[in-house]
Design a protein around this motif. Structure first.
Motif, PDB file in Angstrom:
ATOM      1  N   ASP A 236       0.778  -1.335  -0.232  1.00 27.69           N
ATOM      2  CA  ASP A 236      -0.120  -0.103   0.019  1.00 27.69           C
ATOM      3  C   ASP A 236       0.859   1.257   0.006  1.00 27.69           C
ATOM      4  N   LEU A 237       2.068   1.192   0.476  1.00 24.14           N
ATOM      5  CA  LEU A 237       2.820   2.514   0.506  1.00 24.14           C
ATOM      6  C   LEU A 237       2.970   2.909  -0.889  1.00 24.14           C
ATOM      7  N   MET A 238       2.817   2.269  -2.159  1.00 26.42           N
ATOM      8  CA  MET A 238       2.989   2.740  -3.431  1.00 26.42           C
ATOM      9  C   MET A 238       2.029   3.991  -3.472  1.00 26.42           C
ATOM     10  N   GLY A 239       0.712   3.834  -2.775  1.00 20.82           N
ATOM     11  CA  GLY A 239      -0.068   4.704  -3.151  1.00 20.82           C
ATOM     12  C   GLY A 239      -0.828   4.457  -4.515  1.00 20.82           C
ATOM     13  N   ARG A 240      -0.729   5.649  -5.255  1.00 20.04           N
ATOM     14  CA  ARG A 240      -0.984   5.799  -6.595  1.00 20.04           C
ATOM     15  C   ARG A 240       0.151   5.986  -7.680  1.00 20.04           C
ATOM     16  N   TRP A 241       1.304   5.504  -6.927  1.00 19.19           N
ATOM     17  CA  TRP A 241       2.298   5.573  -7.798  1.00 19.19           C
ATOM     18  C   TRP A 241       2.593   4.125  -8.342  1.00 19.19           C
ATOM     19  N   PRO A 242       2.332   3.937  -9.852  1.00 20.19           N
ATOM     20  CA  PRO A 242       2.754   2.539 -10.101  1.00 20.19           C
ATOM     21  C   PRO A 242       4.066   2.318 -10.398  1.00 20.19           C
ATOM     22  N   PHE A 243       4.955   3.324 -10.160  1.00 17.37           N
ATOM     23  CA  PHE A 243       6.449   2.955 -10.290  1.00 17.37           C
ATOM     24  C   PHE A 243       7.084   4.098  -9.489  1.00 17.37           C
ATOM     25  N   MET A 244       8.414   3.978  -9.049  1.00 19.84           N
ATOM     26  CA  MET A 244       9.157   5.199  -8.473  1.00 19.84           C
ATOM     27  C   MET A 244      10.652   4.681  -8.466  1.00 19.84           C
ATOM     28  N   ARG A 245      11.518   5.714  -8.440  1.00 22.22           N
ATOM     29  CA  ARG A 245      12.819   5.324  -8.927  1.00 22.22           C
ATOM     30  C   ARG A 245      13.627   5.567  -7.258  1.00 22.22           C
TER      31      ARG A 245
END
Length: 236
Positions: free
Chosen positions: A58-67
Motif C-alpha cells: 500500500d505504500l506505493m499509493g497511486r504511484w505505479p512505479f518510483m525510482r
C-alpha cells in the motif's frame, strides 16, 4: 543485548539493525524520509549494518512505479512486499495502482475542464503508514527478518506491530510526531491518520526506546510512557 560482532554475508558488523517502515521512501524527498535515512547513516557509521523492510504494498499509493535515489544505498538490503525491481526502479505488481493513477489524472483533467459530479471526484488511497496490518504483512516480516535483525526499529508508532512479531530483539520506535494531538488535521499525503491518546501510548509502550525529534515529545514520553526509554535526537 546485541549479538556479538560477527562475519556474515554482509561483511563484518557489530550487528544488524532492521528498520520496518510503511512510508513511501525513495530518497530525501521529505522530512520523515530524510530523518530515517540520516538515522540509517548514523547506524552504519557506528559499525552496524542497516536494512529496510517494507511489508505493505500500500505504500506505493497511486504511484505505479518510483525510482530509488542514490542515498537509498545506505541500506545493505531493501525489500518491499508486492513490487518488482528493475534496476533502480520499483514497479507495483497490483494493476489497481496503475488504474488509480490513471483515474486521478483523468479526474484532475476533467475538473480543469469544468466538469463536475461523482464521476470526476478524486478518491485518495489509504494512508499507508496507518492502515491496519494484514496477515500477509506479518508473514512477510517473520520471513524476511531472519538473519538481518539484532535490533528492530519501527518507523512511526503504527509499526509497533513489528516489535510484537520480533519480541526477542531490542527495539525502538521513531516517533516523528505526536499523532493524537493533531487528529483530524490534514497530513498533506493521501489521507489523515487518526490515533487517540490511549492507543498511541499503548503502541509506544511496546518499544524498549522511543526516538523523539522534539523536546516536547520527549517530555511526553518521560511522563506518559514510563515503560520505555525516551531518546531526544533532533538530528539523527
Amino acid at each position: 543485548m546485541l549479538h556479538a560482532s560477527s562475519d556474515t554475508a554482509f561483511g563484518r558488523t557489530k550487528g544488524h539493525v532492521l528498520f520496518v517502515s510503511r512510508q513511501r521512501i525513495a530518497g530525501r524527498t521529505n522530512g520523515s524520509s530524510a530523518y530515517l535515512l540520516d538515522l540509517a547513516g548514523a547506524v552504519r557509521r557506528a559499525g552496524f549494518t542497516p536494512h529496510l523492510l517494507q511489508p505493505s504494498p500500500d505504500l506505493m499509493g497511486r504511484w505505479p512505479f518510483m525510482r530509488m535515489r542514490p542515498e537509498m544505498g545506505v541500506f545493505e538490503s531493501h525489500v518491499i512486499r508486492g513490487v518488482s525491481r528493475i534496476g533502480d526502479w520499483v514497479v507495483a505488481r497490483d494493476p489497481r495502482v496503475g488504474l488509480d493513477a490513471l483515474r486521478a489524472v483523468l479526474s484532475r483533467l476533467a475538473r480543469r475542464l469544468g466538469l463536475q459530479g461523482s464521476l470526476v471526484s478524486d478518491r485518495p488511497r489509504p494512508y499507508a503508514i496507518a492502515v491496519p496490518w494484514t496477515e500477509a504483512d506479518r508473514a512477510f516480516v517473520r520471513q524476511r527478518a531472519s538473519g538481518v535483525t539484532d535490533i528492530v526499529i519501527a518507523d512511526y508508532a503504527f509499526q509497533a506491530e513489528a516489535l510484537t512479531l520480533l519480541p526477542e530483539h531490542p527495539s525502538a520506535i521513531i516517533m516523528h510526531d505526536l499523532f493524537h494531538s493533531r487528529t483530524g488535521q490534514a497530513d498533506g499525503r493521501d489521507s489523515v491518520a487518526d490515533l487517540d491518546r490511549e492507543t498511541e501510548i499503548a503502541l509506544l509502550s511496546r518499544a524498549d526506546a522511543v526516538i523523539a525529534i522534539q523536546s516536547k515529545e520527549a517530555h511526553f514520553l518521560k511522563v506518559q510512557v514510563p515503560a520505555t526509554r525516551p531518546i531526544l535526537a533532533p538530528m539523527a
